[in-house]
Design an enzyme around this catalytic site. Structure first.
Site, PDB file in Angstrom:
ATOM      1  N   ARG B  52       0.531  -1.092   0.050  1.00 61.72           N
ATOM      2  CA  ARG B  52       0.283   0.029  -0.035  1.00 61.72           C
ATOM      3  C   ARG B  52       0.764   1.292  -0.007  1.00 61.72           C
ATOM      4  O   ARG B  52       1.038   1.518   1.640  1.00 61.72           O
ATOM      5  CB  ARG B  52      -0.796   0.211   1.112  1.00 61.72           C
ATOM      6  CG  ARG B  52      -1.714  -0.869   1.656  1.00 61.72           C
ATOM      7  CD  ARG B  52      -2.689  -0.611   2.394  1.00 61.72           C
ATOM      8  NE  ARG B  52      -3.682  -1.826   2.839  1.00 61.72           N
ATOM      9  CZ  ARG B  52      -4.797  -1.655   4.094  1.00 61.72           C
ATOM     10  NH1 ARG B  52      -4.405  -0.475   4.698  1.00 61.72           N
ATOM     11  NH2 ARG B  52      -5.297  -2.783   4.287  1.00 61.72           N
ATOM     12  N   ASP B  54       2.066   5.020  -0.131  1.00 60.89           N
ATOM     13  CA  ASP B  54       1.413   6.095   1.038  1.00 60.89           C
ATOM     14  C   ASP B  54       1.178   7.339  -0.668  1.00 60.89           C
ATOM     15  O   ASP B  54       1.573   7.070  -2.141  1.00 60.89           O
ATOM     16  CB  ASP B  54       1.758   6.938   1.523  1.00 60.89           C
ATOM     17  CG  ASP B  54       2.345   6.066   2.630  1.00 60.89           C
ATOM     18  OD1 ASP B  54       0.505   5.752   2.747  1.00 60.89           O
ATOM     19  OD2 ASP B  54       2.813   5.851   3.836  1.00 60.89           O
ATOM     20  N   TYR B 112      13.151  -1.053  -1.354  1.00 59.19           N
ATOM     21  CA  TYR B 112      12.681   0.494  -1.263  1.00 59.19           C
ATOM     22  C   TYR B 112      14.302   1.410  -1.059  1.00 59.19           C
ATOM     23  O   TYR B 112      15.137   1.239  -0.955  1.00 59.19           O
ATOM     24  CB  TYR B 112      11.873   0.617  -0.171  1.00 59.19           C
ATOM     25  CG  TYR B 112      10.528   0.567  -0.152  1.00 59.19           C
ATOM     26  CD1 TYR B 112       9.611   1.199  -1.050  1.00 59.19           C
ATOM     27  CD2 TYR B 112       9.916  -0.615   0.670  1.00 59.19           C
ATOM     28  CE1 TYR B 112       7.962   0.750  -0.432  1.00 59.19           C
ATOM     29  CE2 TYR B 112       8.553  -1.441   0.854  1.00 59.19           C
ATOM     30  CZ  TYR B 112       7.497  -0.294  -0.092  1.00 59.19           C
ATOM     31  OH  TYR B 112       6.389   0.128   0.084  1.00 59.19           O
ATOM     32  N   ARG B 199       9.725   5.424   5.767  1.00 60.57           N
ATOM     33  CA  ARG B 199      10.512   6.659   5.677  1.00 60.57           C
ATOM     34  C   ARG B 199      10.412   6.282   7.633  1.00 60.57           C
ATOM     35  O   ARG B 199      10.819   7.571   7.460  1.00 60.57           O
ATOM     36  CB  ARG B 199       8.782   7.040   5.496  1.00 60.57           C
ATOM     37  CG  ARG B 199       7.883   7.464   4.111  1.00 60.57           C
ATOM     38  CD  ARG B 199       7.073   7.464   3.964  1.00 60.57           C
ATOM     39  NE  ARG B 199       6.648   8.738   4.474  1.00 60.57           N
ATOM     40  CZ  ARG B 199       4.725   9.473   4.660  1.00 60.57           C
ATOM     41  NH1 ARG B 199       5.109   8.477   3.732  1.00 60.57           N
ATOM     42  NH2 ARG B 199       5.057  10.453   4.569  1.00 60.57           N
TER      43      ARG B 199
END
Lengths: 247, 247
Positions: B52, B54, B112, B199
């Protein structure tokens, strides 16, 4: 009241904007700069740009001038204005100029870079800053064609019909093509450009690269002095105004 | 009717979207994919995503699956769907999977990449794909801190409070920092990630780089099992889901 003439250097990501020029009801670079200067000074100050970049076109070195009745030192301008601009527009430099400085007439040369992605897959992370052409391009033909554009010539065939400037003669100092990892960069430097001229040059060179126009036909296209003689118009989003040199 | 399970690999520029997940009245990746598949097949087909992402987060290798009652060969899917997608979303690959394939459970590892621009001037052409930090960062302290994150650990301190998953234990295989020409890249590979985990990791490492958190405090932060123990949350736009490996 003593007005000071300030020259700004401006960079922007043009992808969310309807070009440089202020237009009612549209988000434009000139419009947002004017608003930022108004917030800073309280006055509606005319901002003159060196280049009318089109919708989607970006810049690293656009130039603009304004006359201002403020004691803020020129070197403090960028930060003061940037605080009032969206994150995709930035004033990178400011300097005080003589009162008779003309942001358009004083231009010596400008460099535009046009980026083409020549790989198979759509480059999503760069798609707003390039023209994606998956087809094979004959780079050596494009280079041959590009050489015919160098020098002082009448570029009427490469100007949008809407261009109403008196003379269509311009000097192109450089029209280089660089190939790097499936990216093609067209660097075009000239003493000035007609409306859509760089995009028409790139579109025509791409037509040469695809075999639709022979490289030696560039001379014929120039002689025709007619937009319909040249090739397609390259889309705005691949174009970036890199810098403007002044005397 | 025989349903076939298709796995899609998807790339997108997240800057204009409200994240992956379908939400009423919002432009999302899952929403636009669902519409594209509907245009193609005429049916409302559920699309399950592996991650998911953002708002503002991009992807080069997101994965999703759908069950479809169509004879189109998997290899023809990408082009067929891409014709119905905006230019900043692309299906790069499609393959048929066994009926019991689960797009989330079958994940082996994900990578990522988080991009920080560490130069002085705002990088306008990249501002929607990075976090601009003009301040000096101590990279060697950040590298020391990053090493404490490797291995199988409880990452509760790095998860948003909103994360309601049963276990907060994850394994991080790699947390590399590369410095290149004023750009800093954080490559984080793990077997799974909690909500906002990458993050929060990057924001905490940046706090280490700025001297606000000592590199050896990472162990203490992990032990606290409390989000408020860690550093700031890095903004979404610097994050990109590079790839997902499956068994």
């Amino acid at each position: 009241m003593t007005l000071r003439k300030i020259k700004l250097t401006i960079a922007y990501d043009g992808s969310d904007y309807h070009g440089w020029q202020k237009q009612p009801g549209q988000k434009t670079i000139q419009g947002l700069l004017t608003e930022a200067v108004k917030k800073l000074t309280g006055s509606n100050i005319e901002i003159a740009g060196a280049s009318r970049t089109d919708a989607g076109v970006s810049a690293l070195g656009q130039a603009a001038s304004l006359e201002i009745d403020s004691r803020i030192p020129a070197k403090n301008f960028p930060k003061a204005i940037n605080d009032k601009l969206p994150r995709d527009i930035i004033v990178t430099d400011a300097e005080q100029m003589p009162p008779d400085f003309d942001i358009i007439k004083a231009v010596k040369t400008k460099l535009y870079r046009y980026s083409v992605y020549n790989g198979k897959k759509r480059p999503v992370l760069h798609i707003k800053h390039c023209w994606h052409i998956p087809a094979k391009l004959d780079i050596s033909s494009m280079e041959t064609a590009a050489k015919h554009l160098l020098g002082k010539k009448d570029f009427k065939s490469f100007a949008a019909a809407a261009d109403k400037r008196k003379t269509t003669i311009r000097t192109i100092f450089r029209c280089d093509i660089t190939y790097e990892n499936q990216w093609l960069y067209f660097d075009v430097e000239g003493d000035g450009f007609l409306y859509n001229m760089v995009r028409n040059i790139v579109g025509t060179l791409v037509d040469v690269g695809r075999g639709r126009i022979k490289p030696d036909n560039i001379e014929k296209i120039l002689k025709a002095k007619d937009r319909t003689a040249a090739g397609q118009l390259a889309p705005g989003q691949g174009l970036c105004l890199m810098w403007i040199k002044y005397d």
